[in-house]
Design a protein around this motif. Sequence first.
Motif, PDB file in Angstrom:
ATOM      1  N   ILE A 123      60.885  78.653  36.478  1.00 47.39           N
ATOM      2  CA  ILE A 123      62.072  78.933  35.112  1.00 47.39           C
ATOM      3  C   ILE A 123      62.528  77.493  35.312  1.00 47.39           C
ATOM      4  CG2 ILE A 123      64.016  79.820  34.038  1.00 47.39           C
ATOM      5  CD1 ILE A 123      61.667  82.685  34.416  1.00 47.39           C
ATOM      6  N   GLY A 124      62.578  77.396  33.801  1.00 49.21           N
ATOM      7  CA  GLY A 124      63.029  75.741  33.117  1.00 49.21           C
ATOM      8  C   GLY A 124      61.964  75.181  32.221  1.00 49.21           C
TER       9      GLY A 124
ATOM     10  N   HIS B  43      62.727  82.574  39.108  1.00 47.03           N
ATOM     11  CA  HIS B  43      63.175  81.902  38.477  1.00 47.03           C
ATOM     12  C   HIS B  43      62.888  81.512  40.245  1.00 47.03           C
ATOM     13  CE1 HIS B  43      65.897  78.358  37.821  1.00 47.03           C
ATOM     14  NE2 HIS B  43      66.534  79.171  38.067  1.00 47.03           N
TER      15      HIS B  43
ATOM     16  N   GLY C  18      65.092  71.994  40.126  1.00 46.50           N
ATOM     17  CA  GLY C  18      65.766  73.339  39.959  1.00 46.50           C
ATOM     18  C   GLY C  18      65.543  74.726  40.626  1.00 46.50           C
ATOM     19  N   ASP C  19      64.729  75.123  39.620  1.00 50.66           N
ATOM     20  CA  ASP C  19      63.247  75.945  40.472  1.00 50.66           C
ATOM     21  C   ASP C  19      62.804  76.164  41.850  1.00 50.66           C
ATOM     22  OD1 ASP C  19      62.496  78.389  39.634  1.00 50.66           O
ATOM     23  OD2 ASP C  19      60.573  77.540  39.732  1.00 50.66           O
TER      24      ASP C  19
ATOM     25  N   TYR D 155      69.219  70.009  35.227  1.00 50.05           N
ATOM     26  CA  TYR D 155      68.312  71.582  34.992  1.00 50.05           C
ATOM     27  C   TYR D 155      68.437  71.325  33.311  1.00 50.05           C
ATOM     28  CZ  TYR D 155      70.167  73.824  39.053  1.00 50.05           C
ATOM     29  OH  TYR D 155      70.360  74.687  40.395  1.00 50.05           O
ATOM     30  N   GLY D 156      67.071  70.604  33.420  1.00 51.00           N
ATOM     31  CA  GLY D 156      67.167  70.828  31.608  1.00 51.00           C
ATOM     32  C   GLY D 156      66.941  71.930  30.622  1.00 51.00           C
ATOM     33  N   LEU D 157      66.702  73.150  31.011  1.00 47.95           N
ATOM     34  CA  LEU D 157      66.424  74.019  30.077  1.00 47.95           C
ATOM     35  C   LEU D 157      68.103  75.047  30.233  1.00 47.95           C
ATOM     36  CD1 LEU D 157      63.997  76.430  28.691  1.00 47.95           C
ATOM     37  CD2 LEU D 157      64.983  77.465  31.191  1.00 47.95           C
ATOM     38  N   THR D 158      68.697  74.573  31.255  1.00 46.47           N
ATOM     39  CA  THR D 158      70.512  74.636  31.020  1.00 46.47           C
ATOM     40  C   THR D 158      71.224  74.535  30.483  1.00 46.47           C
ATOM     41  OG1 THR D 158      69.870  74.812  33.127  1.00 46.47           O
ATOM     42  CG2 THR D 158      69.930  77.486  32.924  1.00 46.47           C
TER      43      THR D 158
HETATM   44  C1  LIG Z   1      67.862  84.000  39.111  1.00 50.07           C
HETATM   45  C2  LIG Z   1      68.284  83.491  37.417  1.00 50.07           C
HETATM   46  N1  LIG Z   1      68.856  81.985  37.953  1.00 50.07           N
HETATM   47  C3  LIG Z   1      69.854  81.013  37.067  1.00 50.07           C
HETATM   48  C4  LIG Z   1      68.665  80.203  36.186  1.00 50.07           C
HETATM   49  C5  LIG Z   1      69.425  80.165  34.923  1.00 50.07           C
HETATM   50  N2  LIG Z   1      68.222  78.304  34.594  1.00 50.07           N
HETATM   51  C6  LIG Z   1      67.065  79.362  34.511  1.00 50.07           C
HETATM   52  S1  LIG Z   1      66.302  77.558  34.836  1.00 50.07           S
HETATM   53  C7  LIG Z   1      66.926  76.617  35.852  1.00 50.07           C
HETATM   54  C8  LIG Z   1      66.739  75.519  35.808  1.00 50.07           C
HETATM   55  C9  LIG Z   1      65.646  74.577  35.191  1.00 50.07           C
HETATM   56  O1  LIG Z   1      66.070  73.361  36.243  1.00 50.07           O
HETATM   57  P1  LIG Z   1      64.790  72.297  36.744  1.00 50.07           P
HETATM   58  O2  LIG Z   1      64.098  73.433  37.578  1.00 50.07           O
HETATM   59  O3  LIG Z   1      65.189  71.329  37.015  1.00 50.07           O
HETATM   60  O4  LIG Z   1      63.760  72.406  35.401  1.00 50.07           O
HETATM   61  P2  LIG Z   1      63.615  71.798  34.248  1.00 50.07           P
HETATM   62  O5  LIG Z   1      64.157  72.483  33.012  1.00 50.07           O
HETATM   63  O6  LIG Z   1      64.467  70.462  34.350  1.00 50.07           O
HETATM   64  O7  LIG Z   1      62.247  71.703  34.062  1.00 50.07           O
HETATM   65  C10 LIG Z   1      68.212  77.970  35.746  1.00 50.07           C
HETATM   66  C11 LIG Z   1      69.269  77.793  36.572  1.00 50.07           C
HETATM   67  C12 LIG Z   1      68.032  81.964  35.503  1.00 50.07           C
HETATM   68  N3  LIG Z   1      67.256  82.555  34.165  1.00 50.07           N
HETATM   69  N4  LIG Z   1      68.023  82.566  37.057  1.00 50.07           N
END
Ligand SMILES: Cc1ncc(C[n+]2csc(CCOP(=O)(O)OP(=O)(O)O)c2C)c(N)n1
Length: 340
Positions: free
Chosen positions: A57-58, A76, A102-103, A132-135
């Motif tokens: 997820i991200g 995730h 983050g993921d 964390y981009g998506l959030t």
């Molecule tokens: C179980 C769970 N915890 C937290 C989240 C919230 N969440 C979604 S994406 C994310 C992190 C994304 O960051 P990254 O992996 O660095 O990816 P980017 O968006 O920067 O490409 C989080 C904490 C979720 N979706 N599910």
Amino acid sequence: MSTSTALKKPYTKENFVSGQEVRWCPGCGDYSILATMQRTLAKFDLPIENYVIVSGIGCSSRFPYYMNTYGFHTIHGRAPTIATGLKCVNPDLSIWVITGDGDGLSIGGNHLIHCMRRNVDLNILLVNNRIYGLTKGQYSPTSEIGKVTKSTPYGSIDYPINALCIAIASEATFIARTLDTDPAHMSYIMERAANHKGVSFIEIYQNCIIFNDKTHVPVTGRETRDDRMVYLEHGKPLIFGKKKDKAIEIKGLQPEVVDLAKVSPNELLIHNEKDPNPHYSYLLTQMDYPEMPVPFGVFRQIEKPTYDEMMENQIKEIIRTKGKGELKDLIYGNNTWKVE
Ligand SMILES: Cc1ncc(C[n+]2csc(CCOP(=O)(O)OP(=O)(O)O)c2C)c(N)n1
Ligand code: SF4
């Protein structure tokens, strides 16, 4: 994957483009990673239906939608786990895991470690934008100390994790670093990873233009990159600098920057990606801006049996010696009990 038109080899980049609207912010570094991957996979002599993209997820994890291949957008941090299962049941697949910092390093850190130490024959791309981009811009495990974000309004007090150190500690057999603004280098690294038998771990420096713009620019920016980046080439010294006048020497256990004109060639550090001892590649991961140039390229590539092939061989051997088992016999065998 579209099944309406059967795709024939040789492929072009366009064969790997899905019909989905790409929903990243304009200017996001993910576009270049996606286009490079589409272009690179088109070069290989593998049927398009043998590719699977697995993500968590991200923002970066939206990859599977945009590739005209099979894919899983999973939960995730769990992409390495789903991908491991997939590879074990279908070893013919070329599987690409796309994960963010983050993921992959926070919620999925444990899964990533075990996938790498097992040497599952997968390609893992860790898209590192240090946020964390998506959030919407909370700090991530790779954010630097002092980073002010929505979740760290007074600055992060966490020591950042070094993705490549995790890969080395997990004994990954192929470890590399590349960057979103250099498609040619990214493609070279992806190609090397695809040809590597075993787990390939690639960290890609990526720019999140919205929540962490220019985070890598002090190292990779046009003005500074010649002096702050060093490209690794097997069997060659680590030479860098605008005038190609600087190199790396090892003093004790410490890498040091030296003036190329003032040292004899046999004192220079020669890159050996095949070194079975992980100490050398660990040392490279410690080279960081501002004290040292940051290495890009293949840090390590070694051979060892993969988890998926060992599993297949073990099953074959047990069937050869014990015959094919029946699931019914296992379920109703002696090792069961009744709850009265
Ligand atoms: C179980 C769970 N915890 C937290 C989240 C919230 N969440 C979604 S994406 C994310 C992190 C994304 O960051 P990254 O992996 O660095 O990816 P980017 O968006 O920067 O490409 C989080 C904490 C979720 N979706 N599910
Ligand atoms: S938030 Fe950042 S990582 Fe996500 S799509 Fe936008 S620019 Fe890309």
